[in-house]
Write a protein that holds these residues in place. Structure first.
Motif, PDB file in Angstrom:
ATOM      1  N   GLY A 288       0.816  -1.208   0.000  1.00 29.81           N
ATOM      2  CA  GLY A 288       0.000   0.000   0.000  1.00 29.81           C
ATOM      3  C   GLY A 288       0.850   1.259   0.000  1.00 29.81           C
ATOM      4  N   ARG A 289       1.929   1.264   0.789  1.00 27.52           N
ATOM      5  CA  ARG A 289       2.818   2.428   0.798  1.00 27.52           C
ATOM      6  C   ARG A 289       3.504   2.589  -0.554  1.00 27.52           C
ATOM      7  NH1 ARG A 289       1.908   6.143   3.855  1.00 27.52           N
ATOM      8  NH2 ARG A 289       4.068   6.704   4.325  1.00 27.52           N
ATOM      9  N   TRP A 290       3.914   1.468  -1.159  1.00 26.77           N
ATOM     10  CA  TRP A 290       4.559   1.536  -2.479  1.00 26.77           C
ATOM     11  C   TRP A 290       3.585   2.070  -3.527  1.00 26.77           C
ATOM     12  CZ3 TRP A 290       3.571  -0.755  -7.209  1.00 26.77           C
ATOM     13  CH2 TRP A 290       4.576  -0.619  -8.172  1.00 26.77           C
ATOM     14  N   VAL A 291       2.354   1.557  -3.510  1.00 21.09           N
ATOM     15  CA  VAL A 291       1.363   2.020  -4.480  1.00 21.09           C
ATOM     16  C   VAL A 291       1.088   3.507  -4.304  1.00 21.09           C
ATOM     17  CG1 VAL A 291      -1.074   1.852  -5.153  1.00 21.09           C
ATOM     18  CG2 VAL A 291       0.280  -0.231  -4.834  1.00 21.09           C
ATOM     19  N   GLY A 292       0.907   3.946  -3.042  1.00 20.81           N
ATOM     20  CA  GLY A 292       0.635   5.357  -2.799  1.00 20.81           C
ATOM     21  C   GLY A 292       1.743   6.264  -3.307  1.00 20.81           C
ATOM     22  N   ALA A 293       2.985   5.793  -3.238  1.00 15.52           N
ATOM     23  CA  ALA A 293       4.116   6.609  -3.683  1.00 15.52           C
ATOM     24  C   ALA A 293       4.322   6.566  -5.191  1.00 15.52           C
ATOM     25  CB  ALA A 293       5.390   6.150  -2.981  1.00 15.52           C
ATOM     26  N   HIS A 294       3.756   5.555  -5.878  1.00 15.46           N
ATOM     27  CA  HIS A 294       4.042   5.371  -7.298  1.00 15.46           C
ATOM     28  C   HIS A 294       2.842   5.606  -8.211  1.00 15.46           C
ATOM     29  CE1 HIS A 294       7.584   3.409  -5.525  1.00 15.46           C
ATOM     30  NE2 HIS A 294       8.169   3.599  -6.683  1.00 15.46           N
ATOM     31  N   LEU A 295       1.678   5.931  -7.653  1.00 14.03           N
ATOM     32  CA  LEU A 295       0.555   6.274  -8.534  1.00 14.03           C
ATOM     33  C   LEU A 295       0.905   7.540  -9.306  1.00 14.03           C
ATOM     34  CD1 LEU A 295      -2.539   5.569  -6.245  1.00 14.03           C
ATOM     35  CD2 LEU A 295      -1.919   4.359  -8.337  1.00 14.03           C
ATOM     36  N   ASP A 296       0.987   7.407 -10.619  1.00 15.30           N
ATOM     37  CA  ASP A 296       1.510   8.494 -11.448  1.00 15.30           C
ATOM     38  C   ASP A 296       0.594   8.851 -12.616  1.00 15.30           C
ATOM     39  OD1 ASP A 296       1.777   6.185 -12.894  1.00 15.30           O
ATOM     40  OD2 ASP A 296       3.934   6.347 -13.224  1.00 15.30           O
ATOM     41  N   GLY A 297      -0.681   8.473 -12.497  1.00 14.69           N
ATOM     42  CA  GLY A 297      -1.598   8.766 -13.593  1.00 14.69           C
ATOM     43  C   GLY A 297      -1.528   7.761 -14.721  1.00 14.69           C
ATOM     44  N   SER A 298      -0.906   6.586 -14.472  1.00 10.79           N
ATOM     45  CA  SER A 298      -0.834   5.531 -15.478  1.00 10.79           C
ATOM     46  C   SER A 298      -1.305   4.217 -14.870  1.00 10.79           C
ATOM     47  CB  SER A 298       0.611   5.369 -15.997  1.00 10.79           C
ATOM     48  OG  SER A 298       1.405   4.697 -15.030  1.00 10.79           O
ATOM     49  N   VAL A 299      -1.343   3.169 -15.690  1.00 14.72           N
ATOM     50  CA  VAL A 299      -1.766   1.850 -15.217  1.00 14.72           C
ATOM     51  C   VAL A 299      -0.601   1.037 -14.654  1.00 14.72           C
ATOM     52  CG1 VAL A 299      -3.602   1.816 -16.953  1.00 14.72           C
ATOM     53  CG2 VAL A 299      -1.415   0.685 -17.462  1.00 14.72           C
ATOM     54  N   TRP A 300       0.637   1.542 -14.756  1.00 13.26           N
ATOM     55  CA  TRP A 300       1.795   0.691 -14.505  1.00 13.26           C
ATOM     56  C   TRP A 300       1.975   0.249 -13.050  1.00 13.26           C
ATOM     57  CZ3 TRP A 300       3.388  -1.982 -18.256  1.00 13.26           C
ATOM     58  CH2 TRP A 300       3.273  -1.496 -19.563  1.00 13.26           C
ATOM     59  N   PRO A 301       1.704   1.069 -12.050  1.00 14.37           N
ATOM     60  CA  PRO A 301       1.813   0.524 -10.683  1.00 14.37           C
ATOM     61  C   PRO A 301       0.892  -0.674 -10.458  1.00 14.37           C
ATOM     62  CG  PRO A 301       1.748   2.914 -10.629  1.00 14.37           C
ATOM     63  CD  PRO A 301       1.430   2.517 -12.040  1.00 14.37           C
ATOM     64  N   LEU A 302      -0.303  -0.623 -11.008  1.00  9.95           N
ATOM     65  CA  LEU A 302      -1.242  -1.746 -10.914  1.00  9.95           C
ATOM     66  C   LEU A 302      -0.682  -2.982 -11.604  1.00  9.95           C
ATOM     67  CD1 LEU A 302      -4.254  -2.627 -10.209  1.00  9.95           C
ATOM     68  CD2 LEU A 302      -4.794  -1.958 -12.550  1.00  9.95           C
ATOM     69  N   VAL A 303      -0.197  -2.805 -12.822  1.00 14.73           N
ATOM     70  CA  VAL A 303       0.304  -3.922 -13.626  1.00 14.73           C
ATOM     71  C   VAL A 303       1.544  -4.550 -12.986  1.00 14.73           C
ATOM     72  CG1 VAL A 303       1.310  -4.535 -15.863  1.00 14.73           C
ATOM     73  CG2 VAL A 303      -0.669  -3.004 -15.751  1.00 14.73           C
ATOM     74  N   GLN A 304       2.470  -3.713 -12.530  1.00 13.95           N
ATOM     75  CA  GLN A 304       3.720  -4.228 -11.967  1.00 13.95           C
ATOM     76  C   GLN A 304       3.482  -5.018 -10.685  1.00 13.95           C
ATOM     77  OE1 GLN A 304       5.837  -0.546 -11.597  1.00 13.95           O
ATOM     78  NE2 GLN A 304       6.300  -0.413 -13.795  1.00 13.95           N
ATOM     79  N   GLY A 305       2.620  -4.508  -9.797  1.00  7.49           N
ATOM     80  CA  GLY A 305       2.352  -5.212  -8.543  1.00  7.49           C
ATOM     81  C   GLY A 305       1.701  -6.559  -8.765  1.00  7.49           C
ATOM     82  N   ILE A 306       0.748  -6.624  -9.689  1.00 12.81           N
ATOM     83  CA  ILE A 306       0.081  -7.890  -9.984  1.00 12.81           C
ATOM     84  C   ILE A 306       1.066  -8.880 -10.603  1.00 12.81           C
ATOM     85  CG2 ILE A 306      -1.686  -8.967 -11.437  1.00 12.81           C
ATOM     86  CD1 ILE A 306      -3.331  -6.373 -11.067  1.00 12.81           C
ATOM     87  N   GLY A 307       1.925  -8.395 -11.491  1.00 14.23           N
ATOM     88  CA  GLY A 307       2.877  -9.277 -12.152  1.00 14.23           C
ATOM     89  C   GLY A 307       3.866  -9.904 -11.185  1.00 14.23           C
ATOM     90  N   VAL A 308       4.403  -9.108 -10.257  1.00 13.37           N
ATOM     91  CA  VAL A 308       5.342  -9.645  -9.272  1.00 13.37           C
ATOM     92  C   VAL A 308       4.656 -10.688  -8.398  1.00 13.37           C
ATOM     93  CG1 VAL A 308       6.695  -9.048  -7.217  1.00 13.37           C
ATOM     94  CG2 VAL A 308       6.826  -7.606  -9.258  1.00 13.37           C
ATOM     95  N   SER A 309       3.435 -10.419  -7.969  1.00 13.96           N
ATOM     96  CA  SER A 309       2.701 -11.376  -7.131  1.00 13.96           C
ATOM     97  C   SER A 309       2.434 -12.672  -7.878  1.00 13.96           C
ATOM     98  CB  SER A 309       1.383 -10.758  -6.664  1.00 13.96           C
ATOM     99  OG  SER A 309       1.606  -9.642  -5.836  1.00 13.96           O
ATOM    100  N   ALA A 310       2.111 -12.584  -9.153  1.00 12.92           N
ATOM    101  CA  ALA A 310       1.806 -13.778  -9.940  1.00 12.92           C
ATOM    102  C   ALA A 310       3.027 -14.684 -10.068  1.00 12.92           C
ATOM    103  CB  ALA A 310       1.293 -13.371 -11.322  1.00 12.92           C
TER     104      ALA A 310
END
Length: 404
Positions: free
Chosen positions: A362-384
């Protein structure tokens, strides 16, 4: 076969009550998410502070379980459960009345601590009532009920926010907890047949924690649930901003998107039960790992191809949610399986590890939300990727929950 057949609780009623207890977690997060952008604007708070209202809740949820676990082993499940639900109701009222984001975060932390007592006790009750493999099937049934609640929560949250404002969505959390409190007080007996009077003694507690944390089966299944929830929490933490602010969905459309994800999770729990009966625990988890990897990988491919539309990102994520519906019942019961006399502590350690990682995400997402889809995509990919590695290596090697 129930582990405690003398416990006076009808099997069907047990599943319903467990579903209500475990469902308080998606109610607390999924119903709240559609209101997050609106309350952020209304309270004139930055996005990072809004994320803290979610990640702070989960940090309290995970950390306090280390206290609730031994308390429930010492005094029983029922008093801890009733106290947690009552505190949750009080915190919900305070959240509705919060005049600023700082007060909302503070009361959400209290709400998270109370939720820790409820969910931890629910998982420990499964070990009280069932042997490990039967517990995985019972947990999958309860989590099917959770899936139904999770399907309804985001859409309800979106509609309440749209019609009555974000405070009405937070009020619905208190209504759910109050209803659950009444049912638990009326129908749930004490499930812990033998309390441990020494559970809170420092030396005993340290030995119990060490026994749990040294057990490879605990780690195999705890890492499984942590990686699975990490992917889901990345979606929960980022999706309201990505889908509403970046991709242009309305709050109601976003609620419908969350509903569809919850439905995929519900189907995953149904698939889990069928696979457990046909192929056993470890092969079921391996199939879940394949679904998770395919889902996360396809989300990344879609993003790399530039298909930045809501439907294009949602469709492959359904595969990840099918896997999540397999990993959670298997992982939660597998982590406590070796510890019939310390199920509260084992459940607490499992929950704490999962939520500490979720807080970091949550802290990482809050710091990296940049108006793009990439924080969402990167977090899901690492977890998968992590899920596939755990499901195909650690669980096959250490996945038989032998008693410690």
């Amino acid at each position: 076969m129930p582990a405690s057949p003398s416990t006076a609780l009808h099997p069907g009623l047990a599943i319903v009550l467990l579903a209500l207890l475990l469902s308080i977690q998606p109610v607390t997060t999924d119903l709240y998410l559609p209101a997050l952008p609106a309350l952020t604007r209304d309270l004139a708070a930055p996005v990072a502070a809004a994320q803290l209202s979610l990640s702070g809740l989960l940090l309290a949820f995970g950390g306090t379980q280390l206290l609730w676990g031994p308390l429930s082993d010492r005094y029983g499940r029922r008093p801890i459960l009733l106290a947690g639900l009552a505190a949750y109701c009080a915190a919900s009222v305070a959240c509705v009345a919060a005049p600023s984001m700082a007060w909302l975060i503070a009361w959400r932390v209290v709400q998270g601590a109370a939720m820790g007592a409820v969910v931890m006790t629910g998982r420990a009750i499964v070990r009280d009532l069932y042997l490990p493999l039967a517990g995985a099937r019972a947990m999958s049934k309860a989590l099917t009920g959770l899936g139904v609640v999770a399907c309804l929560s985001p859409l309800l949250g979106a509609l309440l926010t749209e019609w009555l404002g974000w405070r009405a969505a937070l009020a619905a959390l208190g209504v759910y907890a109050l209803m659950t409190l009444g049912l638990i007080a009326r129908y749930l007996p004490e499930t812990l047949l033998q309390r441990n009077p020494r559970a809170l003694q420092p030396a005993v507690l340290v030995r119990t924690w060490a026994q749990v944390l040294r057990h490879p089966t605990f780690w195999a299944f705890s890492l499984l649930t942590t990686a699975s929830y990490g992917g889901l929490f990345t979606f929960l933490a980022a999706s309201s901003f990505v889908f509403i602010d970046v991709l242009g969905l309305t709050r109601t459309q976003y609620g419908a998107a969350l509903l569809s994800n919850a439905f995929a999770y519900l189907l995953g729990t149904l698939l889990c039960r069928r696979l457990l009966l046909r192929v056993g625990l470890r092969r079921t988890v391996a199939i879940g790992g394949l679904l998770s990897l395919c889902g996360g990988g396809l989300v990344a491919i879609v993003a790399l191809l530039g298909w930045h539309q809501a439907w294009a990102l949602l469709a492959p994520f359904y595969l990840f949610m099918l896997g999540h519906g397999i990993h959670q019942p298997c992982g939660q019961t597998g982590a406590v399986g070796p510890f019939p006399q310390a199920a509260g502590v084992a459940s607490a350690c499992n929950g704490c590890i999962t939520m500490l990682v979720a807080f970091g995400i949550g802290r990482w997402v809050g710091a990296h939300l940049d108006g793009s889809v990439w924080p969402l995509v990167q977090g899901i990919g690492v977890s998968a990727v992590a899920l596939a590695v755990i499901a195909w290596t650690l669980v096959p090697r250490f996945g038989e929950p032998q008693a410690a």
